[in-house]
Every structure is written in C-alpha cells, then in structure tokens.
Design an enzyme around this catalytic site. Structure first.
Site, short mmCIF file in Angstrom:
data_model
loop_
_atom_site.label_atom_id
_atom_site.label_comp_id
_atom_site.label_asym_id
_atom_site.label_seq_id
_atom_site.Cartn_x
_atom_site.Cartn_y
_atom_site.Cartn_z
N CYS A 1 59.11 81.37 -7.22
CA CYS A 1 59.46 80.10 -6.79
C CYS A 1 57.73 79.61 -6.85
O CYS A 1 56.77 80.71 -5.93
CB CYS A 1 59.48 79.95 -5.27
SG CYS A 1 58.93 78.58 -3.87
N CYS B 271 58.59 70.93 -5.63
CA CYS B 271 58.91 72.95 -5.90
C CYS B 271 57.69 72.70 -6.95
O CYS B 271 57.87 71.90 -7.93
CB CYS B 271 60.08 71.37 -7.21
SG CYS B 271 60.49 73.41 -7.92
#
Length: 283
Positions: free
Chosen positions: A84, A225
């Site tokens: 991530c 994100c």
C-alpha cells in the site's frame, strides 16, 4: 491485550499492530474487527509490523538481508494485499518514531518487493519500484485496455497498470463530474478481474496536475490511495503523449501527493504521514 498504533497518510488510515517476535496470527475476522469504524479501531487497512526474517512467505523472507522490517498489509475486509503506497509512509513513520529505522534512507519489505524510503520535508518519499502497463500493446494501439462502468453510469474506457497491485485508471469525459460519482459500490469492470482491481477516476486540473477519487478493492472508496495516485499520474502522462520524468501533483479528498516517474520504469510517491493514537485492543 494487543498494542496498536493508528496512523494515516492523506487520510488513508491504518491500524498498525507491532509483532516484534513474529508470533501474532491475524485472522481475516480479527482484521475486519480492527478496521471496523464502529465496533473496532477503524481503518482502511491493518498493517502488522514484524521482522522480515520471521515472515512465513519465502518471497518476503528473502528480502531480510536488505530490509529488516516487513509491512504485512491486509485490506479492511481481511484479505491479504501486496502493499500500500500510503501505508508504506505510515509504516515508515512508525519505524522512525520507535527507533527501528536509522538515517535518512531505509528499506521496507513488502509482498511486492523491497521499497526504498527517504525522509523529505513533506514527510516521506517511497520508491514504489517497477511498474508496468497491464496491456501495453493494446494501450498504445487503442489508448485503453479495459472498460469501467461507474454505478448509475455508462461504461467508459480505462487503462490498467500494475504497481505491485492492480489499477484501472479512468480519465472522466467532460459530461461526468468527479464529485458526482457514486462510489458506494464497486465499479463494474469488463473484462472482470478475478482478484479484483483498484479503480481511479481522474480529472485534469492543469499541467502535470490532476484530481482523483478511488474505489479500492476490499475496502471501498477511500480518502486517498498512494499506488492509485501513482497509477493515475502515470496513465495521464501516457495519454498526454509526453512520457518524461516531471513530477505530478495529485489531489485526493484527503490531501495532496507528489508522484515522480523515475528512470527504468520506476515511480516515487511523496507525501505526509501522521501517527495519531496508541493503545491496546482485545483480539
């Protein structure tokens, strides 16, 4: 009781669980409970902080000579993920605060390979490593390689990219406003992706400047994100026809990130990371 730290990067938030002995086994149900915003701590994902040498996956454990600490990342639904982008900065911030990383540069092990981190004025910059187009031949021929249908909308073309995790980037046509998109349900993707895919919707703001919203697989819409911001910038750069190494500004609901293409088809993500709470939780 299990210790935890809560942190976020441009409001993409995570629960970090330290596991210095590599003995905690997080089940999907436990991850879901930790990430639950009403009955748990709340977060877009859960990150176990553990020594790389204790990883059970051979691919990860092989990184121990280069990176001492492994970012064991789980989506909010309990599913295991490769890595991530925003989470790497929050993970890096935790390592620095706890004295587990020394110097201005250090490395982090992930399921998508070793990520190189450096401290910068805005927080942390992470070399996300190599990336590739999902179907470069199709993309260069048609400009896209997949179709995405937002909820209550019509199918629109998108470009897929792999940054260690999969992304489909949509440049919105003029008739669709970014803020009006309904991302309460996953966009429909054709052809269907068996392991899911993150979908980024992009609006050009100016030269090397875009705004973005994202629906993350296993989570839903998030405020940011990191790998998605990188994918969105790289896709927009592709469509612009100028595939140079200029940095891109990416505005997300939770703040601003900087994406810089690097030589050798690598890309760097820079932005803030904040640790906001520490405590204990009963698994």
């Amino acid at each position: 009781m299990t210790r935890f730290t809560k942190g976020h990067g441009t409001e993409n938030d995570f629960v970090l669980v330290p596991d210095p002995d590599g003995t905690i086994e997080l089940t999907p149900a436990q991850v879901q409970r930790l990430a639950d915003r009403r009955a748990g701590i709340g977060g877009d994902g859960v990150i176990r902080v553990m020594p790389t040498r204790h990883a059970t996956e051979d691919l990860v454990r092989a990184q121990a000579g280069e990176a001492e600490w492994f970012m064991d990342y789980r989506n909010a639904d309990g599913s295991v993920a490769e890595m991530c982008g925003n989470g790497t900065r929050v993970f890096a911030s935790y390592l620095v605060r706890e004295g587990l990383a020394r110097g201005e540069r250090f490395d982090i092990a992930t399921r998508a390979g070793v990520k190189h981190v450096r401290i910068v004025p805005e927080g942390f910059a992470v070399d996300l490593g190599p990336w590739r187009y999902g179907d470069e031949q199709g993309a260069r021929r048609d400009g896209f390689d997949i179709m995405v249908r937002p909820r209550h909308g019509k199918p629109v073309p998108a470009l897929t990219l792999d940054l260690g995790n999969p992304h489909a980037v949509v440049m919105l046509p003029e008739a669709i406003e970014l803020e009006n998109l309904d991302l309460t349900a996953p966009p429909e993707v054709q052809p269907e992706q068996p392991h899911g895919i993150n979908v980024e919707f992009v609006r050009a703001v100016g030269p090397s400047h875009i705004a973005m919203r994202v629906h993350e697989r296993g989570v839903g819409e998030t405020r940011s994100c990191g790998t998605g911001a990188a994918a969105a910038a790289l896709a927009t750069r592709f469509w612009s026809g100028e595939e140079d190494l200029k940095p891109w500004r990416v505005d997300v609901p939770g703040g601003t990130l900087t994406v810089t293409p690097l030589p050798g088809n690598r890309v760097e993500l820079a932005g803030p990371a904040e640790l906001v709470a520490d405590g204990e939780f009963a698994l």
